[in-house]
Design a protein around this motif. Structure first.
Motif, PDB file in Angstrom:
ATOM      1  N   LEU A 122       0.830  -1.198   0.000  1.00 56.63           N
ATOM      2  CA  LEU A 122       0.000   0.000   0.000  1.00 56.63           C
ATOM      3  C   LEU A 122       0.863   1.246   0.000  1.00 56.63           C
ATOM      4  CD1 LEU A 122      -2.198  -1.316   2.829  1.00 56.63           C
ATOM      5  CD2 LEU A 122      -2.708  -1.384   0.410  1.00 56.63           C
ATOM      6  N   LYS A 123       0.300   2.307  -0.545  1.00 57.28           N
ATOM      7  CA  LYS A 123       0.993   3.578  -0.540  1.00 57.28           C
ATOM      8  C   LYS A 123       0.670   4.284   0.765  1.00 57.28           C
ATOM      9  CE  LYS A 123       1.306   7.713  -3.310  1.00 57.28           C
ATOM     10  NZ  LYS A 123       0.811   8.441  -4.457  1.00 57.28           N
ATOM     11  N   GLY A 124       1.563   5.152   1.181  1.00 53.97           N
ATOM     12  CA  GLY A 124       1.215   5.998   2.313  1.00 53.97           C
ATOM     13  C   GLY A 124       1.859   5.567   3.607  1.00 53.97           C
ATOM     14  N   LEU A 125       1.149   5.866   4.695  1.00 53.42           N
ATOM     15  CA  LEU A 125       1.752   5.762   6.008  1.00 53.42           C
ATOM     16  C   LEU A 125       1.627   4.380   6.641  1.00 53.42           C
ATOM     17  CD1 LEU A 125       0.531   9.116   7.419  1.00 53.42           C
ATOM     18  CD2 LEU A 125       2.880   8.451   7.060  1.00 53.42           C
ATOM     19  N   TYR A 126       1.158   3.405   5.843  1.00 55.46           N
ATOM     20  CA  TYR A 126       0.853   2.134   6.481  1.00 55.46           C
ATOM     21  C   TYR A 126       2.073   1.473   7.103  1.00 55.46           C
ATOM     22  CZ  TYR A 126      -3.799   2.612   4.784  1.00 55.46           C
ATOM     23  OH  TYR A 126      -5.046   3.084   4.563  1.00 55.46           O
ATOM     24  N   LEU A 127       3.252   1.675   6.476  1.00 53.42           N
ATOM     25  CA  LEU A 127       4.440   1.043   7.038  1.00 53.42           C
ATOM     26  C   LEU A 127       4.732   1.626   8.421  1.00 53.42           C
ATOM     27  CD1 LEU A 127       6.594  -1.059   6.336  1.00 53.42           C
ATOM     28  CD2 LEU A 127       8.114   0.831   5.887  1.00 53.42           C
TER      29      LEU A 127
ATOM     30  N   ILE B 271      -2.322  -5.718  11.512  1.00 57.43           N
ATOM     31  CA  ILE B 271      -1.643  -6.375  10.398  1.00 57.43           C
ATOM     32  C   ILE B 271      -2.639  -7.192   9.584  1.00 57.43           C
ATOM     33  CG2 ILE B 271       0.157  -8.067   9.847  1.00 57.43           C
ATOM     34  CD1 ILE B 271       1.789  -6.884  12.091  1.00 57.43           C
ATOM     35  N   VAL B 272      -3.572  -7.866  10.275  1.00 55.15           N
ATOM     36  CA  VAL B 272      -4.587  -8.639   9.560  1.00 55.15           C
ATOM     37  C   VAL B 272      -5.477  -7.712   8.721  1.00 55.15           C
ATOM     38  CG1 VAL B 272      -6.570 -10.148   9.822  1.00 55.15           C
ATOM     39  CG2 VAL B 272      -4.585 -10.448  11.296  1.00 55.15           C
ATOM     40  N   VAL B 273      -5.901  -6.591   9.341  1.00 51.39           N
ATOM     41  CA  VAL B 273      -6.791  -5.664   8.623  1.00 51.39           C
ATOM     42  C   VAL B 273      -6.099  -5.127   7.377  1.00 51.39           C
ATOM     43  CG1 VAL B 273      -7.929  -3.438   8.739  1.00 51.39           C
ATOM     44  CG2 VAL B 273      -8.093  -4.984  10.651  1.00 51.39           C
ATOM     45  N   LEU B 274      -4.816  -4.749   7.530  1.00 52.20           N
ATOM     46  CA  LEU B 274      -4.109  -4.187   6.384  1.00 52.20           C
ATOM     47  C   LEU B 274      -3.961  -5.211   5.270  1.00 52.20           C
ATOM     48  CD1 LEU B 274      -1.343  -1.923   7.879  1.00 52.20           C
ATOM     49  CD2 LEU B 274      -3.559  -1.325   6.959  1.00 52.20           C
ATOM     50  N   MET B 275      -3.902  -6.499   5.626  1.00 54.35           N
ATOM     51  CA  MET B 275      -3.763  -7.513   4.591  1.00 54.35           C
ATOM     52  C   MET B 275      -5.078  -7.720   3.846  1.00 54.35           C
ATOM     53  SD  MET B 275      -1.357 -10.649   5.625  1.00 54.35           S
ATOM     54  CE  MET B 275      -1.155 -10.655   7.364  1.00 54.35           C
ATOM     55  N   ILE B 276      -6.205  -7.694   4.600  1.00 56.20           N
ATOM     56  CA  ILE B 276      -7.475  -8.075   3.990  1.00 56.20           C
ATOM     57  C   ILE B 276      -8.260  -6.867   3.487  1.00 56.20           C
ATOM     58  CG2 ILE B 276      -9.651  -9.264   4.395  1.00 56.20           C
ATOM     59  CD1 ILE B 276      -8.196 -10.777   6.621  1.00 56.20           C
ATOM     60  N   ARG B 277      -8.345  -5.837   4.327  1.00 56.61           N
ATOM     61  CA  ARG B 277      -9.212  -4.714   4.002  1.00 56.61           C
ATOM     62  C   ARG B 277      -8.533  -3.430   4.461  1.00 56.61           C
ATOM     63  NH1 ARG B 277     -14.809  -4.360   2.674  1.00 56.61           N
ATOM     64  NH2 ARG B 277     -15.505  -2.332   3.367  1.00 56.61           N
ATOM     65  N   ASP B 286     -10.260   4.126  -1.316  1.00 66.34           N
ATOM     66  CA  ASP B 286      -9.398   4.813  -2.283  1.00 66.34           C
ATOM     67  C   ASP B 286      -7.926   4.529  -1.993  1.00 66.34           C
ATOM     68  OD1 ASP B 286      -9.193   6.242   0.013  1.00 66.34           O
ATOM     69  OD2 ASP B 286      -9.024   8.190  -0.983  1.00 66.34           O
ATOM     70  N   ILE B 287      -7.658   3.270  -1.645  1.00 68.83           N
ATOM     71  CA  ILE B 287      -6.277   2.867  -1.395  1.00 68.83           C
ATOM     72  C   ILE B 287      -5.528   2.811  -2.722  1.00 68.83           C
ATOM     73  CG2 ILE B 287      -4.885   0.912  -0.680  1.00 68.83           C
ATOM     74  CD1 ILE B 287      -6.165   2.359   1.599  1.00 68.83           C
ATOM     75  N   GLU B 288      -4.369   3.428  -2.756  1.00 61.42           N
ATOM     76  CA  GLU B 288      -3.583   3.392  -3.988  1.00 61.42           C
ATOM     77  C   GLU B 288      -2.575   2.265  -3.910  1.00 61.42           C
ATOM     78  OE1 GLU B 288      -2.093   7.074  -5.870  1.00 61.42           O
ATOM     79  OE2 GLU B 288      -3.005   7.974  -4.118  1.00 61.42           O
ATOM     80  N   ARG B 289      -2.624   1.377  -4.878  1.00 62.56           N
ATOM     81  CA  ARG B 289      -1.609   0.321  -4.928  1.00 62.56           C
ATOM     82  C   ARG B 289      -0.678   0.625  -6.065  1.00 62.56           C
ATOM     83  NH1 ARG B 289      -5.580  -3.161  -4.050  1.00 62.56           N
ATOM     84  NH2 ARG B 289      -5.596  -4.054  -1.987  1.00 62.56           N
TER      85      ARG B 289
END
Lengths: 348, 290
Positions: A122-127, B271-277, B286-289
């Protein structure tokens, strides 16, 4: 008359050191650092050792935050896993120290793969968020895995002996740290001028453009994160040896903030900046204490009772002030000085 | 069953506190687009001010709550004006780092302004025990759950019907267009900081009522972080509900698996949330990948 510093080939753009005077002064500095442990007293020597260890860690974070532009709030977690990697292998299983150092790099690198793989998509502050979470999870994990880590009691670590050379004395240990710091410096400088380093910087500057030029963003971000964790782990092992004792208490969360402060003060994305920033940040609390103790003994007493808190306040202030007034950091100041020196009396 | 209910109630109560702080995160993220890493510290400062007011004055509940709200508003406004506004237009990296610096400063200031010992906030309410269906529940726990639900309704109505709420949503959606429509972005930002400080501060005061004040209270911010990730960083109401869910998860994990799990459950959840949703349960997709 000299009018500027011109590059005539691509080779000149990527050389490590582009002028003879810099060669000369770097050699002088290294020689001075080699001699220093025999000249300095124990108090000053401890600062030198800390600076050298911190340089290694700061250079590690610099690959991630400076070159690739990703924030990590949990680098203390990699310091900690690195220190434990070394302590478990060397103190517990009696393996040679070099294997220990390798482990000190590989354990955090493996941890960073687990943390980085989901969050770097993901882009942004997630890391920043996941690394923050990681640094808290890892504390609990280490405390719970008593069979391996002795839980809260920690592991005692001896000074190492490598190829028959003992690093038992303070001076010898400082030399070990110096050698590691110089190696790390060369490694990061070489990463920066290679294809991989250019890819990192491209991601930082404009990730969409980097993607268009054929850089696999996920792979390269992950590579930056793993490399960064590896180097930080080595710094953690050195710090553990320096403390001669590895436990969770020795690696407070403040170290993560200190590392970020170093990069911001020094100037993001520059190895020279990481070194300058380290010197300033490590000496800052001591320098402030000296200045304040000139005024009154009461101030001095406050520094001994609330040392940790004052340190954090200083780091916070330095971060905010530098971002506000000198976002390019000490390296920016240095470049401005150099330009003024060369062009004087003209403006440019 | 008794044990389950006990865990459920205390999980909801602590979850409501996380929810309030998580809403504080979301309000700032929604209107300024940055994650405020100093949220937990702001919460702590407000709670400490409430405690000082309660010990110096008569400890009247109305006086204390009014003083706490006033303190929270001014704290938010001062931070916005002195620290954040000069950074307007700077890259996100720099502004976020500024909030981290601010967090460290606020955190250590506690030790100088107040002290390092734990204190109980005692204004005569919140520690009484009511028996509901055979289990004892503190009145403070009921009050905080009720407050969260009330605030959720109030904030929903505010964003839906009031002119200011619509203006805030406009700035969040597209600040340039909002500016062209005559909305002052700086005023919206100031309002967001003040509101966030008040909402989170309420959570902090409730925490101090049921538990104790200590310089380690800033960790509430870290605990509330999973809540706002779960609910969605830009979803104010979602963050409140996320807080309840995180509180429950934490309590059940601690109660049935082990006390070590209680500390980590929320972070493992991130960590689970970031992986799934990655945009959270209620966030905008509007997550940019890149």
């Amino acid at each position: 008359m000299r009018t500027g510093d011109y590059k005539q080939s691509y080779g000149e753009l990527v050389t490590l050191i582009d002028s003879p005077p810099v060669w000369l002064w770097s050699t002088v500095l290294v020689l001075a650092l080699v001699v220093a442990p025999y000249v300095l007293n124990a108090y000053a020597l401890s600062f030198l050792t800390i600076i050298l260890i911190t340089v290694v860690g700061a250079l590690g974070l610099n690959i991630l935050t400076g070159y690739t532009g990703l924030i990590s709030l949990g680098h203390v977690g990699f310091l900690l896993t690195g220190a434990y990697g070394y302590a478990v292998l060397v103190s517990k299983y009696q393996l040679p120290p070099l294997v220990g150092f390798l482990g000190a790099g590989l354990v955090p690198a493996a941890a960073s793969l687990i943390v980085g793989a989901p969050s770097l998509r993901l882009k942004g502050l997630y890391l920043a968020i996941t690394t923050l979470a990681f640094s808290f999870i890892i504390n609990t994990v280490i405390l719970e895995m008593r069979w391996l880590t002795n839980g809260a009691r920690g592991i005692a670590v001896q000074r190492p002996e490598i190829f028959g050379v003992s690093f038992e004395s303070d001076a010898a240990f400082t030399h070990l740290c110096l050698a590691t710091a110089i190696l790390t410096l060369f490694a990061t400088l070489n990463i920066r001028r290679s294809r991989v380093g250019r890819a990192f910087v491209a991601i930082r500057d404009n990730d969409t453009a980097a993607r268009v030029m054929g850089i696999n963003l996920h792979a390269y971000k992950l590579l930056a994160f793993v490399t960064s964790a590896f180097i930080t782990g080595i710094a953690g092992a050195l710090y553990g040896i320096y403390l001669s004792f590895v436990n969770v208490e020795g690696f407070p969360f403040l170290l993560s903030i200190e590392a970020l402060a170093i990069l911001i003060v020094g100037g993001l994305g520059s190895a020279l900046g990481a070194v300058l920033g380290t010197v300033l940040i490590v000496l800052l609390p001591e320098a402030t204490r000296l200045v304040f103790s000139l005024f009154s003994a009461q101030m001095d007493a406050m520094f001994t009772t609330g040392a940790q808190e004052l340190k954090s306040m200083l780091y916070g202030l330095v971060i905010i002030l530098f971002l506000r007034f000198q976002p390019r950091g000490l390296v920016g100041v240095w470049h401005d000085l150099k330009r003024t020196w060369v062009n004087w009396p003209l403006r440019y | 069953m008794q044990y389950f209910l006990q865990l459920l109630i205390s999980g909801l109560a602590i979850g409501a506190i996380y929810g309030l702080i998580a809403m504080g995160f979301a309000v700032i993220y929604k209107s300024t687009g940055l994650v405020n890493f100093a949220q937990g510290e702001m919460t702590m400062i407000v709670a400490y001010i409430a405690w000082t007011v309660s010990t110096t004055g008569s400890g009247n509940i109305l006086v204390v709550s009014l003083a706490a709200i006033l303190a929270a508003v001014s704290l938010g406004l001062v931070i916005e004006r002195v620290v954040m506004r000069p950074m307007l237009g700077e890259p996100v990296f720099a502004t976020v780092m500024v909030t981290i610096g601010l967090a460290v400063i606020l955190r250590s200031s506690i030790n100088f302004i107040w002290d390092a010992y734990p204190h109980g906030l005692d204004i005569g309410v919140g520690r009484g025990i009511v028996r509901v269906g055979g289990i004892g529940v503190r009145t403070g726990q009921i009050a905080v759950i009720a407050t969260l639900l009330l605030l959720l309704a109030a904030i929903w109505a505010f964003f839906r019907y009031s002119k200011t709420g619509v203006a805030m949503r406009a700035v969040a959606a597209d600040d340039r267009t909002a500016l062209l429509m005559g909305i002052s972005a700086t005023r919206v930002h100031a309002l967001a900081w003040a509101a966030s400080s008040v909402i989170a501060g309420i959570g902090g005061v409730f925490f101090a009522l049921s538990y104790d004040l200590s310089p380690a209270m800033f960790q509430l911010g870290l605990k509330a972080f999973p809540a706002t990730i779960l609910g969605g960083l830009d979803a104010v109401l979602g963050s409140g509900i996320g807080g309840l869910l995180i509180g429950l998860t934490e309590n059940f994990a601690g109660g049935y698996i082990g006390s070590g799990m209680k500390e980590v459950a929320g972070f493992a959840m991130i960590i689970v949330v970031l992986m799934i949703r990655p945009f959270g349960l209620f966030g905008e997709r509007d997550i940019e990948r890149v």
